[in-house]
Enzyme design. Sequence first.
Site, PDB file in Angstrom:
ATOM      1  N   ASP A  25       3.630 -22.552  13.736  1.00 38.96           N
ATOM      2  CA  ASP A  25       4.357 -22.249  13.146  1.00 38.96           C
ATOM      3  C   ASP A  25       4.536 -23.055  12.630  1.00 38.96           C
ATOM      4  OD1 ASP A  25       5.227 -19.660  12.782  1.00 38.96           O
ATOM      5  OD2 ASP A  25       6.673 -20.145  13.850  1.00 38.96           O
ATOM      6  N   LYS A  80      10.869 -21.423  21.020  1.00 39.82           N
ATOM      7  CA  LYS A  80      11.691 -20.303  21.140  1.00 39.82           C
ATOM      8  C   LYS A  80      12.179 -20.689  22.291  1.00 39.82           C
ATOM      9  CE  LYS A  80       9.690 -18.583  17.593  1.00 39.82           C
ATOM     10  NZ  LYS A  80      10.269 -18.680  15.772  1.00 39.82           N
ATOM     11  N   LYS A  94      15.561 -26.945   1.772  1.00 36.01           N
ATOM     12  CA  LYS A  94      16.562 -27.061   2.876  1.00 36.01           C
ATOM     13  C   LYS A  94      17.499 -28.350   1.511  1.00 36.01           C
ATOM     14  CE  LYS A  94      15.058 -25.011   7.266  1.00 36.01           C
ATOM     15  NZ  LYS A  94      15.591 -23.554   7.478  1.00 36.01           N
ATOM     16  N   LYS A 152       3.197 -19.221   3.828  1.00 37.27           N
ATOM     17  CA  LYS A 152       2.367 -19.820   5.031  1.00 37.27           C
ATOM     18  C   LYS A 152       2.042 -18.716   5.923  1.00 37.27           C
ATOM     19  CE  LYS A 152       4.263 -20.295   9.242  1.00 37.27           C
ATOM     20  NZ  LYS A 152       5.634 -20.771  10.337  1.00 37.27           N
ATOM     21  N   GLU A 173      15.221 -23.247  18.395  1.00 37.42           N
ATOM     22  CA  GLU A 173      15.467 -21.920  18.154  1.00 37.42           C
ATOM     23  C   GLU A 173      16.233 -21.031  19.208  1.00 37.42           C
ATOM     24  OE1 GLU A 173      13.418 -20.194  15.372  1.00 37.42           O
ATOM     25  OE2 GLU A 173      11.826 -21.338  15.589  1.00 37.42           O
ATOM     26  N   HIS A 202       9.163 -23.694   3.530  1.00 37.96           N
ATOM     27  CA  HIS A 202      10.379 -23.461   3.064  1.00 37.96           C
ATOM     28  C   HIS A 202      11.375 -24.760   4.079  1.00 37.96           C
ATOM     29  CE1 HIS A 202      11.018 -21.500   7.006  1.00 37.96           C
ATOM     30  NE2 HIS A 202      12.344 -22.046   7.080  1.00 37.96           N
ATOM     31  N   HIS A 242       6.039 -27.058   8.735  1.00 36.75           N
ATOM     32  CA  HIS A 242       7.585 -27.651   8.400  1.00 36.75           C
ATOM     33  C   HIS A 242       7.664 -29.351   9.297  1.00 36.75           C
ATOM     34  CE1 HIS A 242       7.806 -23.785   7.365  1.00 36.75           C
ATOM     35  NE2 HIS A 242       8.194 -22.855   8.813  1.00 36.75           N
ATOM     36  N   ARG A 282       0.825  -1.404  -0.239  1.00 37.67           N
ATOM     37  CA  ARG A 282      -0.163  -0.149  -0.022  1.00 37.67           C
ATOM     38  C   ARG A 282       0.879   1.185   0.205  1.00 37.67           C
ATOM     39  NH1 ARG A 282      -5.572  -0.675   2.934  1.00 37.67           N
ATOM     40  NH2 ARG A 282      -5.095   1.372   3.219  1.00 37.67           N
TER      41      ARG A 282
END
Length: 511
Positions: free
Chosen positions: A255, A360, A202, A168, A236, A198, A260, A64
């Site tokens: 997520d 996480k 890999k 996604k 992570e 994705h 994945h 936008r």
Amino acid sequence: MVNGMFEGNPFQDALRFERRIPPCAVVIFGANGDLTKRKLMPALYRLAFERRMPLGYVIYGNSRTPMSDEQFREKMKRAVKEFLEASPFDEELWGEFARTLFYVAGDLHQPHFYETLATRLQAHEAHTSGNVLFYLSTQPSHYQAVVAGLHAAGLATGSGWRRVVVEKPFGYDLKSAKALNSALQAVFPESSIYRIDHYLGKETVQNILAFRFANGIFEPLWNRRYVNHVQITAAESIGVEGRGSYYQESGALRDMIQNHLLQVLATVAMEPSAVFEPTAVRDERAKLLRSIRIPKESEVPNYAVAGQYGPGRVGNQEIAGFRQEPGVDPESQTDTYAAVKFQIDNWRWAGVPFYVRTGKRLPKRVTDIAIQFNAAPLSLFSNDDGDPYLARPNLLILRIQPEEGISLRFFSKVPGGGMRLRPVSMDFNYGSSFGVRTPTAYETLLLDALVGDPTLYTRQDMVEASWAAVEPILNYWASQKFDFPNYEAGSWGPKAADELLARDGHRWRRP
Ligand code: BG6
């Protein structure tokens, strides 16, 4: 055969082996967003750097925000310089690449915008042959409006091919994923819809297929007779990195696991396909995903554990808890950690648990798959310390990131008198074996979409099967009030996740 590709057509065969992109335009919706800066533009630049982009290609960005072509080019230049992974930035090539970049501002809900876009694309048709790849990288709430807008402006078909890549998250649950599939399929045939995950792009995930199906020695062991259990870890150390408001609605299960990690699981567990051809490979993935047992909601506590991090330390850094992150509700019930025991109801895997975890703010970034083989049927030798874990020394680890490689662990005799044993490792390391730069997942996947190869993209049935597999967990968790936080930032997750495995006599590896 998909979309008339690959079968017995010498032109398509040439595409397959040389992977040369035909003349085309790429249109990115959401070009002012993070994904375009971090992943898409560096990947397109890299494809141009490798001289894989065709003559006369053009790339259009849209959002936008009003911006001139020149301003867009400057912005993308800064992004590519910052996010180009492990390859040099070349000013001269950038000059060439920048001339292919254009920008068209517009509101995705206004028909007028699509008419402008159509006029702009038409002006390039002599060079692009009317081929267009549309990339949906906006907020998912706009996806349906975009495909409807493309349709209404006559952009969904044309003199060349039209394809749409969908980022996604693909839906929020099974119902919304089905609704999105219907909206896409109302405009584009399934063969033109490229749902990106994705992880499938890999190199190390693709290598799982080579490892399993190009070697004769592993596949005979790859089943319930020899495999005790499988652990898939995607840890992570980062937190939600300014994406608090997205993540708060999503959580770790949606997520990472629904998409994945279930795709990774399918790659590890699927049957070999009869041929390496898109439909055949995707059929096998889909079949595997459909074999995942769907637990009843009341059984979820036996299969799944949710976690959320509180304040703690990662390395030397003091870390705030998830509830203290910007954009996050101070009472948030969102999972930043999820561990699930999946059961696959087919002849190969019946009774073999697949434990999947992600989180996480864990101690480090590591993604790997550990295949734990059964112990030798008789133990002739006593091992070092009687640790029952060491009684099953044969562990195969497929390391996805960051240190890509494969290790096989087995017992060896400790030098010296007597028969003392210790586990040792045989290691293959990608970097040192090949010594070449590996393409990023986005480079691989963009190239595939541009040449028309959907093998590494997910299909409607896969997406729906993986939502179905996690749906009872999502529903059960939504009905609970968790006593969060239940793990400290910088730790390996909640105690309940250890108990999940302990109930089966197993324990998580410490990668
Ligand atoms: C994304 C998730 O899809 O994958 C992120 O939304 C996550 O939360 C990321 O950090 C992980 O990807 P990678 O390639 O860094 O392992």
